[in-house]
Design a protein around this motif. Sequence first.
Motif, PDB file in Angstrom:
ATOM      1  N   ILE A   7       0.844  -1.199   0.000  1.00 56.49           N
ATOM      2  CA  ILE A   7       0.000   0.000   0.000  1.00 56.49           C
ATOM      3  C   ILE A   7       0.880   1.250   0.000  1.00 56.49           C
ATOM      4  O   ILE A   7       0.553   2.245  -0.651  1.00 56.49           O
ATOM      5  CB  ILE A   7      -0.945  -0.015   1.215  1.00 56.49           C
ATOM      6  N   TYR A   8       2.032   1.207   0.683  1.00 59.52           N
ATOM      7  CA  TYR A   8       2.954   2.359   0.664  1.00 59.52           C
ATOM      8  C   TYR A   8       3.413   2.639  -0.756  1.00 59.52           C
ATOM      9  O   TYR A   8       3.573   3.797  -1.142  1.00 59.52           O
ATOM     10  CB  TYR A   8       4.187   2.087   1.534  1.00 59.52           C
ATOM     11  N   LEU A  58       1.729   2.100  -3.481  1.00 56.74           N
ATOM     12  CA  LEU A  58       0.618   2.790  -4.150  1.00 56.74           C
ATOM     13  C   LEU A  58       0.572   4.264  -3.779  1.00 56.74           C
ATOM     14  O   LEU A  58       0.106   5.095  -4.556  1.00 56.74           O
ATOM     15  CB  LEU A  58      -0.718   2.138  -3.770  1.00 56.74           C
ATOM     16  N   LEU A  59       1.089   4.599  -2.579  1.00 57.67           N
ATOM     17  CA  LEU A  59       1.089   5.982  -2.124  1.00 57.67           C
ATOM     18  C   LEU A  59       2.358   6.718  -2.539  1.00 57.67           C
ATOM     19  O   LEU A  59       2.668   7.771  -1.991  1.00 57.67           O
ATOM     20  CB  LEU A  59       0.946   6.031  -0.601  1.00 57.67           C
ATOM     21  N   VAL A  60       3.116   6.165  -3.474  1.00 53.23           N
ATOM     22  CA  VAL A  60       4.352   6.786  -3.968  1.00 53.23           C
ATOM     23  C   VAL A  60       5.338   7.028  -2.838  1.00 53.23           C
ATOM     24  O   VAL A  60       6.023   8.049  -2.797  1.00 53.23           O
ATOM     25  CB  VAL A  60       4.099   8.095  -4.739  1.00 53.23           C
ATOM     26  N   ALA A  61       5.411   6.084  -1.881  1.00 57.38           N
ATOM     27  CA  ALA A  61       6.380   6.184  -0.790  1.00 57.38           C
ATOM     28  C   ALA A  61       7.324   4.983  -0.894  1.00 57.38           C
ATOM     29  O   ALA A  61       7.297   4.079  -0.058  1.00 57.38           O
ATOM     30  CB  ALA A  61       5.678   6.215   0.558  1.00 57.38           C
ATOM     31  N   MET A  89       9.874   4.359   1.977  1.00 49.16           N
ATOM     32  CA  MET A  89       9.228   3.882   3.201  1.00 49.16           C
ATOM     33  C   MET A  89       8.786   2.423   3.045  1.00 49.16           C
ATOM     34  O   MET A  89       8.834   1.658   4.003  1.00 49.16           O
ATOM     35  CB  MET A  89       8.018   4.769   3.522  1.00 49.16           C
ATOM     36  N   LEU A 102      11.881   0.424   3.592  1.00 52.31           N
ATOM     37  CA  LEU A 102      12.243   0.437   5.016  1.00 52.31           C
ATOM     38  C   LEU A 102      11.291  -0.438   5.817  1.00 52.31           C
ATOM     39  O   LEU A 102      11.705  -1.129   6.758  1.00 52.31           O
ATOM     40  CB  LEU A 102      12.188   1.863   5.564  1.00 52.31           C
ATOM     41  N   GLN A 103      10.010  -0.385   5.438  1.00 46.91           N
ATOM     42  CA  GLN A 103       9.013  -1.209   6.133  1.00 46.91           C
ATOM     43  C   GLN A 103       9.412  -2.681   6.077  1.00 46.91           C
ATOM     44  O   GLN A 103       9.377  -3.385   7.086  1.00 46.91           O
ATOM     45  CB  GLN A 103       7.655  -1.014   5.456  1.00 46.91           C
ATOM     46  N   PHE A 136       9.109  12.842  -5.695  1.00 44.89           N
ATOM     47  CA  PHE A 136       8.351  12.609  -4.460  1.00 44.89           C
ATOM     48  C   PHE A 136       8.603  11.188  -3.953  1.00 44.89           C
ATOM     49  O   PHE A 136       8.438  10.226  -4.694  1.00 44.89           O
ATOM     50  CB  PHE A 136       6.858  12.820  -4.748  1.00 44.89           C
ATOM     51  N   GLY A 137       9.021  11.096  -2.689  1.00 47.43           N
ATOM     52  CA  GLY A 137       9.176   9.779  -2.069  1.00 47.43           C
ATOM     53  C   GLY A 137      10.441   9.035  -2.410  1.00 47.43           C
ATOM     54  O   GLY A 137      10.605   7.893  -2.006  1.00 47.43           O
ATOM     55  N   THR A 138      11.355   9.656  -3.147  1.00 52.63           N
ATOM     56  CA  THR A 138      12.598   8.959  -3.480  1.00 52.63           C
ATOM     57  C   THR A 138      13.589   9.063  -2.335  1.00 52.63           C
ATOM     58  O   THR A 138      13.413   9.850  -1.399  1.00 52.63           O
ATOM     59  CB  THR A 138      13.229   9.559  -4.742  1.00 52.63           C
ATOM     60  N   VAL A 193      13.925  12.267   0.431  1.00 53.51           N
ATOM     61  CA  VAL A 193      13.782  11.989   1.866  1.00 53.51           C
ATOM     62  C   VAL A 193      15.077  12.336   2.589  1.00 53.51           C
ATOM     63  O   VAL A 193      15.069  12.977   3.648  1.00 53.51           O
ATOM     64  CB  VAL A 193      13.406  10.513   2.101  1.00 53.51           C
TER      65      VAL A 193
END
Lengths: 172, 115
Positions: A48-49, A51-54, A57, A60-61, A132-134, A138
């Motif tokens: 799901i992260y 899908l959120l362009v993270a 993260m 890391l998760q 974003f989110g790279t 970050v």
Amino acid sequence: MELEQIFFWLLAFGAVFTSILVVLPPGGKNPIFGALALILSFFFVAGIYVLLVAHLMAALQIMVYAGAIMVLFMFVIMLLNLSKRELGEESKTFVQGLGAVAMLFISVKAILIVEASADGISKRDMVLSQGFGTVESVADMLFHDYLFPFELAAVLLLVAIIGAVVLAKRTL
Amino acid sequence: MDNLTSLVAEAANQPSIPLSWYLYVALALFAIGAIGVMVRRNALTVLMSVEIMLNAVNLSFLAFARFHNDMNGHLVTFFVIAVAAAEAAVGLALVLGIFRHKKVVNVDTMSALRN
């Protein structure tokens, strides 16, 4: 239905289902089943992260949660190798049931709040900024805006390591 | 390859999933974790339920970050993961210590500080 929605429903259903398995494990009271289900749940949430362009993260998760924290959990569960007696009774008191029902009421209230307010944000112009989110963006924020919290996190982890060693020692 | 990258970027800019869906998933995970903390009596399961709750909070932070185009949510998630790692290490050390002392990992038996 679009591909993104199909993925979202698969991942969301998987995450919720495996989390329920953690709380209500099918294999009796042994927590090892819950730990395995929780690892699966972390993988679904990492999806799901994405899908959120993270993307960082999500990585890391999987590395920190599924890779490090859950290995620690599995290690302790297998080290203790708990018997039925050592696991103890799962008491069922009125207060516990009250807590669960209260949480369900809070959930319904939260759904109503989200229903009333979240659509305004969803309809906004959602063009993401470049990168974003790279890892790069970050890290840029981490070492500029969040340098002091970052150093504090290092101290926190050091304190946690020392605390864990002291607590787990046979004699203080 | 360039074409594919721009296609992916295009898709990322036009999410077909509203913010509220992500929040509902986060809410479901948080509720499951909270009920697990309140109902289960096994200390290890209680710790794992806390991890589920932290995950739910991370998910809502990242959802808001994505829909506000604001990277601060990613940084908060980063620190939550760091704190969760510290919490798990200390919590499991506590469980080990209590097990060595009482030979039980049931939170009902951990009432030495009451009265």
